[in-house]
Design a protein around this motif. Structure first.
Motif, PDB file in Angstrom:
ATOM      1  N   ARG A  13       0.862  -1.188   0.000  1.00 30.87           N
ATOM      2  CA  ARG A  13       0.000   0.000   0.000  1.00 30.87           C
ATOM      3  C   ARG A  13       0.900   1.241   0.000  1.00 30.87           C
ATOM      4  O   ARG A  13       1.129   1.856   1.047  1.00 30.87           O
ATOM      5  N   GLU A  57      -1.559  -6.821  -9.384  1.00 28.79           N
ATOM      6  CA  GLU A  57      -2.991  -6.552  -9.509  1.00 28.79           C
ATOM      7  C   GLU A  57      -3.423  -5.541  -8.459  1.00 28.79           C
ATOM      8  O   GLU A  57      -2.985  -5.603  -7.305  1.00 28.79           O
ATOM      9  N   ARG A  58      -4.295  -4.614  -8.866  1.00 29.93           N
ATOM     10  CA  ARG A  58      -4.835  -3.658  -7.906  1.00 29.93           C
ATOM     11  C   ARG A  58      -5.701  -4.375  -6.891  1.00 29.93           C
ATOM     12  O   ARG A  58      -6.421  -5.318  -7.206  1.00 29.93           O
ATOM     13  N   TRP A  96       2.809   3.763  -9.783  1.00 27.22           N
ATOM     14  CA  TRP A  96       2.611   2.395  -9.301  1.00 27.22           C
ATOM     15  C   TRP A  96       2.917   1.359 -10.384  1.00 27.22           C
ATOM     16  O   TRP A  96       3.135   0.190 -10.085  1.00 27.22           O
ATOM     17  N   GLU A 117      -8.717   0.634  -3.735  1.00 29.45           N
ATOM     18  CA  GLU A 117      -8.238   1.944  -4.148  1.00 29.45           C
ATOM     19  C   GLU A 117      -6.794   2.203  -3.742  1.00 29.45           C
ATOM     20  O   GLU A 117      -6.098   2.993  -4.387  1.00 29.45           O
ATOM     21  N   VAL A 167      -1.894  -2.763  -3.936  1.00 29.28           N
ATOM     22  CA  VAL A 167      -1.435  -3.568  -5.061  1.00 29.28           C
ATOM     23  C   VAL A 167      -0.916  -4.890  -4.505  1.00 29.28           C
ATOM     24  O   VAL A 167      -0.160  -4.898  -3.525  1.00 29.28           O
ATOM     25  N   VAL A 191      -0.086   7.533  -7.684  1.00 34.20           N
ATOM     26  CA  VAL A 191      -0.601   6.345  -8.369  1.00 34.20           C
ATOM     27  C   VAL A 191       0.005   6.202  -9.765  1.00 34.20           C
ATOM     28  O   VAL A 191       0.207   5.084 -10.249  1.00 34.20           O
TER      29      VAL A 191
END
Length: 291
Positions: free
Chosen positions: A103, A160-161, A112, A164, A167, A109
């Protein structure tokens, strides 16, 4: 099937002396800090069998049942996935199949997308130290080893996310897979590449410690791939750079040319024969000739 701690599975501990189970208690003692203080890892669970560690950990994260630094390891995956929804299968206890929840709240973002590349650098670094085998990275996230003078895929990474703010990065590595067990001729394993150590406990510790180190460095730099040293490290270990490649892109389009760089967004830059430098952010890349 409900996942269980591998050490609790009746009769499993000595079912294959060449492939002993992971020691979950020892791994937790080495990696997990009390209350998570002083390190990334909050929890580490080893399960005997599950469909996908990524799917399980994403579900837990979304449900609020997992904190950053949660690690889920499976002795066997029945529905493991690679990029582009490819299946990843291997005999029980023949490899390392794990997922970690991250996180990175301090990181924009937009950065990421570096997490799977960061994980690739961490895995390659950790295995070089602990297995004594030369590894290379194929963009964006395949781990390559050399078997009989040929380049083979021995591992892969899938990010993968998870809601919100999270990951999940999943890692699959073939450790002791024998030639007659390879799913495809292009596959390989650390053992087939001549690794000096195939004991999965120290290999897993090395990979997770390397991930903790690189993630901490990247996060401290606000996700800046240059300032953290990540961009340079990835380029140094990337077998794709300097090669003629074909990138199969969404929409049935392809780009052929020389892979010349990985840019600040983690995209592969391909110099085409028309003199155009085209950044590729997603797609399947094929190496057309040796570096």
């Amino acid at each position: 099937m409900t996942p269980r701690d591998a050490s609790d599975a009746d009769g499993s501990r000595w079912s294959d002396l060449d492939r002993p189970p992971l020691n979950a208690t020892s791994l937790r003692r080495a990696l997990v800090r009390d209350g998570g203080h002083g390190g990334l890892y909050r929890d580490l669970e080893v399960v005997q069998r599950t469909g996908s560690t990524n799917a399980d950990l994403v579900a837990r994260a979304v449900a609020g049942d997992a904190d950053e630094g949660a690690v889920l390891v499976a002795e066997e995956q029945t529905s493991g996935r690679g990029r582009l929804d490819r299946r990843w299968t291997a005999p029980a206890r023949s490899g390392l199949f794990l997922s970690v929840l991250l996180r990175p709240a301090e990181v924009p973002v937009a950065r990421w997308g570096w997490l799977p590349l960061l994980t690739g650098v961490a895995v390659a670094t950790g295995l070089a130290r602990a297995a004594g085998v030369d590894t290379a990275l194929k963009w964006p996230n395949d781990l390559l080893v050399t078997v009989g003078g040929e380049e083979r895929k021995a591992g892969g990474i899938l990010a993968e996310r998870a809601g919100e703010d999270g990951v999940v990065v999943g890692v699959g590595i073939n450790v002791t897979l024998r030639a007659d067990e390879l799913p495809v001729p292009q596959a390989g394993s650390l053992a087939l590449a001549g690794a000096v150590n195939t004991d999965r406990d120290p290999l897993l510790r090395a990979v997770l410690r390397s991930l903790e180190e690189w993630y901490g460095r990247w996060r401290a730099a606000g996700g800046d791939p240059a300032a953290s040293g990540l961009q340079e490290a990835y380029a140094a270990g990337c077998a794709t750079l300097g090669r003629e490649v074909r990138a199969e892109l969404p929409g049935d389009r392809s780009v052929v040319g020389e892979a010349v760089a990985v840019d600040g967004d983690g995209r592969l830059v391909i110099a085409t024969r028309d003199g155009v430098q085209e950044p590729v952010g997603a797609g399947d890349v094929v190496h057309l000739r040796p570096a």
